[in-house]
Structure formats: C-alpha cells, structure tokens
Scaffold this motif. Structure first.
Motif, short mmCIF file in Angstrom:
data_model
loop_
_atom_site.label_atom_id
_atom_site.label_comp_id
_atom_site.label_asym_id
_atom_site.label_seq_id
_atom_site.Cartn_x
_atom_site.Cartn_y
_atom_site.Cartn_z
N PHE A 147 0.81 -1.22 0.00
CA PHE A 147 0.00 0.00 0.00
C PHE A 147 0.85 1.28 0.00
CE2 PHE A 147 -3.01 -3.14 1.81
CZ PHE A 147 -4.04 -3.00 0.88
N ALA A 148 2.16 1.14 -0.16
CA ALA A 148 3.01 2.33 -0.23
C ALA A 148 2.58 3.20 -1.41
CB ALA A 148 4.47 1.91 -0.40
N GLY A 149 2.35 4.47 -1.13
CA GLY A 149 1.97 5.39 -2.19
C GLY A 149 0.53 5.29 -2.63
N ALA A 150 -0.31 4.55 -1.88
CA ALA A 150 -1.72 4.44 -2.24
C ALA A 150 -2.38 5.82 -2.24
CB ALA A 150 -2.45 3.52 -1.26
N SER A 151 -3.32 6.01 -3.14
CA SER A 151 -4.01 7.30 -3.26
C SER A 151 -5.19 7.40 -2.30
CB SER A 151 -4.51 7.49 -4.69
OG SER A 151 -5.42 6.45 -5.04
N PHE A 152 -5.38 6.38 -1.48
CA PHE A 152 -6.50 6.33 -0.53
C PHE A 152 -5.94 5.98 0.85
CE2 PHE A 152 -6.13 2.51 -3.15
CZ PHE A 152 -5.78 1.56 -2.21
#
Length: 302
Positions: free
Chosen positions: A258-263
C-alpha cells in the motif's frame, strides 16, 4: 440499499449454519447470549446435520437459509460459524424472495460469500459480525464482542477508533464510500463471478486468519490485478491472526503493497477472526480518516 428493521425485545431470530455444523455445546452457549439480549431464538432444522453427500448438504443449508428469510415471524438470521461451501449455494438462492423479506443477515469468514451475494443480488444491507457458536461461546466471547449487537436494537451509527483497536496508519488521507469486504480468501475466490465484492467507491474491509504473508501478498496482488483497488476510497485491514514472526512479515507486505496508495489505509481493526470481534454493516455509507484513525459507519438498520 435496503436496510432491515431494528430488533426489539421479544423478536424471533434464527440460527443457521450454511458453512458447516457447529460444536453443539458452543452453539447452546451462544444461543443463551442472544436470549439474554431479549430475543426469541430458534435453531434451523439442519444446523447439526452431517452428510457425506455434498449435494444433500447444499440443499439442507439452502433450505434453512431460505426458510428463515421467508418466515415472517423471524426478524434476524445469525450464522453459527464458518467453514466451507457457501459459494456453492449462492447460485441456488431465491434473491427476489430475500428482497421481498428483508431482515438482518449476520456472519463472517466463509459467510463472506453470502454477505456479498445477498447484498449484490437483493440490495440488502448485510452484516459482517461475530457468530453464535464460534464467537459467543463461554470460552471466546468478550463484552466488546457482545456490544456489537447493540446497534441492531438502537439503530445508532458506529464509530471505531483507537479506543476499540490500537490502530496503525499505513497511508494517510480521508475517504467516503459504502462499506464492503470481508475475508480475503473469499473475496479473491469470488472474482469473476456475479457475487464478487462491489469495491467501486467503497471503504474496503479485509480480514484473514492464519495465512502466511506470501499467500496474503498473492491474494492482494490478485485483487489489484483484477482492478479491485482502482476505485476504492479507503482500505481497513483487520487482525490477521498469525504468529509473531509471521506477523512481522505480514506488516512488511502491507507497508510495501500500500506504499503510495491514493487512498487511506489503516490496519489492526478488530473484526473477523479475533476477540474482540466487532460487527459492521456492509453496504452502508462510511467515512475513514487517519488523523486520528477513525472509521464512522452509518446504521445498518432502520
């Protein structure tokens, strides 16, 4: 989405076992807990049946589920425990009948398949929550787990924060959407079927039990490649119930995936295969925020 009616003292509810027969003593202990809440509890005809013929098993499980929904005297349906095989009966269910007879349907683990199938095919809010034999027995249940049933009577909205779970933020942000999800294995297995999770615009809940980190990584990748994470508004990870060494590997999987997830992504909510096990309605509006970490969920009943 159709919301079932709130429960009242004296209401009749049914216990069914669409994923396999429960331990009898544990079921009786859990039944007493529901009765202490003021409910009149009946047990499905085939809850304890054990058959070698899998086709016969499917028909009996289907029969208990549909009889509970079609009986106007029953206001809620609580599953006894998890197991296997709910995917097989999903295609046999009369979803029009369920839509005409909306009522509380509650469970998790293998029941995830039915939670999503009923929600998608009947527009009915369903409930991911602790089960009668596996979670309300004298050995397992906690006061916090029992408290999950209170909103079914009060109709109140639900707020989960670090007072209930020691939450960890993986990715900061805020997201609004309908609540969806359940057990990771079942979410993955349902992809490509009419009953796959409706993740578009959702706050997605994911839980699992005793799966090694590499398997969790594989299943998350499967969901990703199927487009499940393309339109989600947030992800809430449960307690995955693994040994300490495996838990360290699992934390790294989540951090990397989830690194850099937009949520926003938050982990360690107590729902699913854990105690306490907090129940949540699926299909209702929810808001996930991370400063501080908090999940606010609309009522699942009316």
């Amino acid at each position: 989405m159709i919301k079932p009616l709130t429960l009242r003292e004296g209401d009749r509810v049914a216990i069914i076992a669409p994923a396999g027969p429960p331990d009898k003593e544990h079921l009786i202990q859990g039944k007493r807990v529901l009765e202490k809440m003021g409910l009149d509890v009946v047990i499905g005809q085939h809850v304890f049946d054990v058959e070698e013929d899998l086709a016969a098993v499917d028909q009996k499980r289907l029969s208990d589920l549909q009889e509970a929904f079609s009986d106007p005297a029953i206001r809620g349906i609580f599953c006894a425990n998890g197991g296997f095989g709910t995917a097989k009966i999903a295609a046999m269910i009369d979803y029009g009948m369920i839509q005409s007879n909306p009522k509380i349907f509650w469970g998790y683990s293998d029941i995830t398949y039915l939670l999503n199938a009923i929600q998608k095919s009947s527009d009915l809010v369903t409930f991911h929550g602790p089960m009668v034999a596996s979670d309300l027995n004298d050995e397992q249940r906690t006061k916090e787990t029992e408290s999950s049933f209170t909103p079914l009577f009060t109709g109140e909205s639900i707020t989960y924060d670090s007072h209930k779970s020691p939450l960890n933020v993986i990715t900061h942000g805020t997201g609004d959407g309908h609540l969806a999800g359940g057990n990771l294995t079942l979410l993955t297995n349902s992809l490509g079927t009419p009953y796959e999770v409706d993740a578009n615009g959702s706050i997605l809940l994911i839980e699992e039990v005793a799966e090694p980190a590499f398997r969790v990584d594989l299943m998350l990748t499967h969901l990703q490649q199927a487009g499940v994470f393309d339109e989600v508004q947030g992800v809430v990870l449960g307690n995955f119930q693994v040994e300490p060494d495996e838990n360290l590997r699992l934390r790294k999987v989540f951090q990397n995936f989830f690194a850099g997830a937009s949520f926003p992504v938050v982990e360690n909510f107590y729902f699913g295969h854990c105690q306490p096990n907090y129940g949540v309605p699926l299909g209702v509006k929810a808001k996930l925020s991370t400063s501080p970490p908090q999940l606010v969920i609309d009522s699942g009943v009316m």
